[in-house]
Write a protein that holds these residues in place. Structure first.
Motif, PDB file in Angstrom:
ATOM      1  N   PHE B  55     -58.379  13.984 -75.842  1.00  0.00           N
ATOM      2  CA  PHE B  55     -58.657  12.727 -76.554  1.00  0.00           C
ATOM      3  C   PHE B  55     -57.856  11.569 -75.943  1.00  0.00           C
ATOM      4  O   PHE B  55     -58.362  10.458 -75.805  1.00  0.00           O
ATOM      5  CB  PHE B  55     -58.322  12.871 -78.045  1.00  0.00           C
ATOM      6  N   LEU B  56     -56.583  11.844 -75.576  1.00  0.00           N
ATOM      7  CA  LEU B  56     -55.770  10.769 -75.012  1.00  0.00           C
ATOM      8  C   LEU B  56     -56.246  10.385 -73.617  1.00  0.00           C
ATOM      9  O   LEU B  56     -56.236   9.208 -73.244  1.00  0.00           O
ATOM     10  CB  LEU B  56     -54.291  11.156 -75.010  1.00  0.00           C
ATOM     11  N   LEU B  57     -56.681  11.365 -72.830  1.00  0.00           N
ATOM     12  CA  LEU B  57     -57.227  11.039 -71.512  1.00  0.00           C
ATOM     13  C   LEU B  57     -58.499  10.195 -71.639  1.00  0.00           C
ATOM     14  O   LEU B  57     -58.758   9.310 -70.826  1.00  0.00           O
ATOM     15  CB  LEU B  57     -57.516  12.318 -70.713  1.00  0.00           C
ATOM     16  N   MET B  58     -59.288  10.455 -72.695  1.00  0.00           N
ATOM     17  CA  MET B  58     -60.480   9.633 -72.937  1.00  0.00           C
ATOM     18  C   MET B  58     -60.090   8.181 -73.183  1.00  0.00           C
ATOM     19  O   MET B  58     -60.706   7.262 -72.648  1.00  0.00           O
ATOM     20  CB  MET B  58     -61.243  10.137 -74.175  1.00  0.00           C
ATOM     21  N   VAL B  59     -59.055   7.989 -74.013  1.00  0.00           N
ATOM     22  CA  VAL B  59     -58.590   6.626 -74.293  1.00  0.00           C
ATOM     23  C   VAL B  59     -58.121   5.963 -73.005  1.00  0.00           C
ATOM     24  O   VAL B  59     -58.471   4.811 -72.701  1.00  0.00           O
ATOM     25  CB  VAL B  59     -57.437   6.657 -75.332  1.00  0.00           C
ATOM     26  N   TRP B  60     -57.329   6.714 -72.226  1.00  0.00           N
ATOM     27  CA  TRP B  60     -56.852   6.193 -70.942  1.00  0.00           C
ATOM     28  C   TRP B  60     -58.032   5.787 -70.059  1.00  0.00           C
ATOM     29  O   TRP B  60     -58.048   4.691 -69.491  1.00  0.00           O
ATOM     30  CB  TRP B  60     -56.012   7.282 -70.243  1.00  0.00           C
ATOM     31  N   GLU B  61     -59.029   6.658 -69.952  1.00  0.00           N
ATOM     32  CA  GLU B  61     -60.184   6.390 -69.097  1.00  0.00           C
ATOM     33  C   GLU B  61     -60.885   5.089 -69.509  1.00  0.00           C
ATOM     34  O   GLU B  61     -61.207   4.243 -68.682  1.00  0.00           O
ATOM     35  CB  GLU B  61     -61.156   7.583 -69.169  1.00  0.00           C
ATOM     36  N   ILE B  62     -61.086   4.939 -70.814  1.00  0.00           N
ATOM     37  CA  ILE B  62     -61.845   3.777 -71.265  1.00  0.00           C
ATOM     38  C   ILE B  62     -61.052   2.486 -71.031  1.00  0.00           C
ATOM     39  O   ILE B  62     -61.584   1.496 -70.532  1.00  0.00           O
ATOM     40  CB  ILE B  62     -62.258   3.945 -72.742  1.00  0.00           C
ATOM     41  N   ILE B  63     -59.743   2.513 -71.317  1.00  0.00           N
ATOM     42  CA  ILE B  63     -58.930   1.306 -71.113  1.00  0.00           C
ATOM     43  C   ILE B  63     -58.819   0.956 -69.627  1.00  0.00           C
ATOM     44  O   ILE B  63     -59.144  -0.152 -69.215  1.00  0.00           O
ATOM     45  CB  ILE B  63     -57.513   1.485 -71.722  1.00  0.00           C
ATOM     46  N   VAL B  64     -58.373   1.922 -68.819  1.00  0.00           N
ATOM     47  CA  VAL B  64     -58.099   1.599 -67.410  1.00  0.00           C
ATOM     48  C   VAL B  64     -59.392   1.305 -66.658  1.00  0.00           C
ATOM     49  O   VAL B  64     -59.456   0.385 -65.833  1.00  0.00           O
ATOM     50  CB  VAL B  64     -57.276   2.722 -66.740  1.00  0.00           C
TER      51      VAL B  64
END
Lengths: 183, 266
Positions: B55-64
């Motif tokens: 879930f956190l990698l998903m957030v990272w992906e969307i932001i970056v």
């Protein structure tokens, strides 16, 4: 001595059937359940994963992987093609999924031997040892819980329910008709 | 088995049943997991049950990705507009993208290889399987559920298939992201124009930076719901088969006799 034999799929109904039998006076030790091993059968392969089981290599693996590729490409080129990104994305998804599915089938052909049994199959065989006056009730309870079939093995011996000639009554397997089911 | 922690605690657990979801280890193809991490960092980890990382990698992906303009860069490159691609990629962000993107693929591949070994060990140990868990807020239980119904619900509304499977964290997180991304990409407006045959208007309104998140999210969510349904069914069968063997195979069971029948045949 009568044996009632029923086949079931694994489900909560099966446990309801067993507990109903016990509540109705069939002792626990007179119920025998044999779960069948479904994985090692060398039977013709299934194409689709079903509710019951899957092969380690699921049929959606290739379909969804290539479907996603097709959808990405469809979205991108849809911006420069006449039908737009939405239609091309859906076409890409469909095309990629069909291609992936076909490739999966071709690649997995070699693994046929390890596959699961085909279609809907018996998963548990239930044997119930009961007396003749319990028979109707046992049968009724079984049919109320969605079995795949119920059979009766009657091996009443001399002195119990013999035919009077002194000969033992031959064991007979009588399948009961589906119409007796309460479904 | 009615507790989430079967006792004695197994050395190699097969599964954990919480009230909001069930986690389990089963054999998977590490290349398939790596592939899903490549489509969207985080998906590989969600598939193997490493949800927090996923879930956190998903957030990272969307932001970056949005800040760096990676999707836009891909879009312009694939359509041959290389000058535009160079222009949209923001150098303040873009280098941040690379290492973690590769890490997500590598780490999910590595974890899968490890977990496959522990999955085999758990199976050989006949590690216990819980079948029901209830607390004050939720009820979770193993049952046979149709993978095809999970698939159809996921197609209609990403996240709904997971709610059907009682994977509540994945279900709601995907639901939220799906709504956010369809909103920013203006997918539904583009869909409306497409349905009316106004393709040029659809092209104009859709935002490629956000729209390009959707294919991988859509494909993944259908796949994950389906695979979970199949694997939960296997767990259900395994648990019930063991229960039946332990409770309904009394050595004193009176088997049908074949002694007399055997004599008749001779």
């Amino acid at each position: 001595m009568i044996h009632v034999i029923a086949s079931f799929e694994h489900s909560a109904y099966l446990e309801l059937a067993i507990t109903a039998l016990i509540k109705n006076g069939v002792p626990k030790e007179k119920i025998l359940a044999v779960p069948l091993n479904l994985e090692k059968s060398k039977v013709k392969k299934t194409i689709f994963d079903t509710i019951h089981r899957a092969d380690g290599v699921s049929v959606v693996d290739g379909a969804m992987a290539l479907g996603t590729v097709g959808m990405v490409l469809g979205t991108i080129y849809g911006f420069v093609l006449s039908w737009g990104p939405v239609l091309w994305a859906l076409l890409g998804l469909l095309g990629g999924a069909v291609l992936g599915f076909i490739l999966d089938l071709l690649i997995n052909k070699r693994r046929q031997e390890r596959r699961w049994v085909q279609g809907k199959s018996t998963e548990v065989v239930l044997l119930i040892n009961c007396s003749e006056n319990q028979l109707l009730q046992v049968e009724d309870i079984l049919w109320q819980h969605y079995p795949q079939g119920v059979g009766i093995l009657n091996q009443s011996r001399e002195g119990e329910h013999g035919d009077g000639s002194g000969n033992p009554v031959k064991g007979s397997m009588e399948p009961t008709p589906r119409s007796r089911s309460h479904q | 088995m009615y507790s989430k922690l079967p006792s004695p605690k197994p050395r190699h657990p097969k599964m954990f049943m919480g009230s909001i979801s069930t986690n389990l280890i089963h054999l998977r193809n590490p290349w398939a997991i790596l592939w899903w991490s490549a489509t969207f960092p985080g998906f590989g980890h969600i598939l193997i049950g490493s949800y927090v990382k996923g879930f956190l990698l998903m957030v990272w992906e969307i932001i970056v990705n949005t800040q760096a303009g990676v999707n836009l860069g891909i879009f312009y490159s694939f359509t041959g507009r290389f000058a535009l691609a160079k222009e949209v990629l923001d150098t303040r962000w873009v280098l941040l993208y690379i290492a973690l993107y590769t890490y997500a693929m590598w780490d999910s591949y590595r974890s899968t290889v490890d977990l496959n070994k522990y999955s085999l060990l758990a199976d050989r140990e006949e590690s216990p399987i819980a079948s029901f868990n209830m607390d004050a807020l939720e009820i979770n239980y193993l049952d046979k559920r149709s993978p095809w119904i999970a698939l159809v619900w996921s197609i209609l509304m990403p996240g709904a298939g997971h709610l059907y499977m009682h994977c509540l964290p994945t279900g709601f997180i995907v639901l939220i992201w799906w709504i956010a991304i369809t909103y920013f990409s203006r997918l539904l407006q583009a869909l409306q124009f497409t349905a009316m045959g106004k393709f040029a208007a659809a092209v104009n309104i859709a935002d490629p930076q956000w729209l390009l998140f959707l294919p991988s999210l859509y494909g993944f969510i259908i796949y994950d719901a389906y695979v979970n349904a199949v694997e939960y069914n296997r767990l259900f069968i395994m648990e019930q088969a063991r229960f039946l063997k332990q409770n309904y195979q009394d050595p004193a069971f009176f088997m049908p006799e074949n002694e007399t029948a055997g004599k008749e045949e001779q």
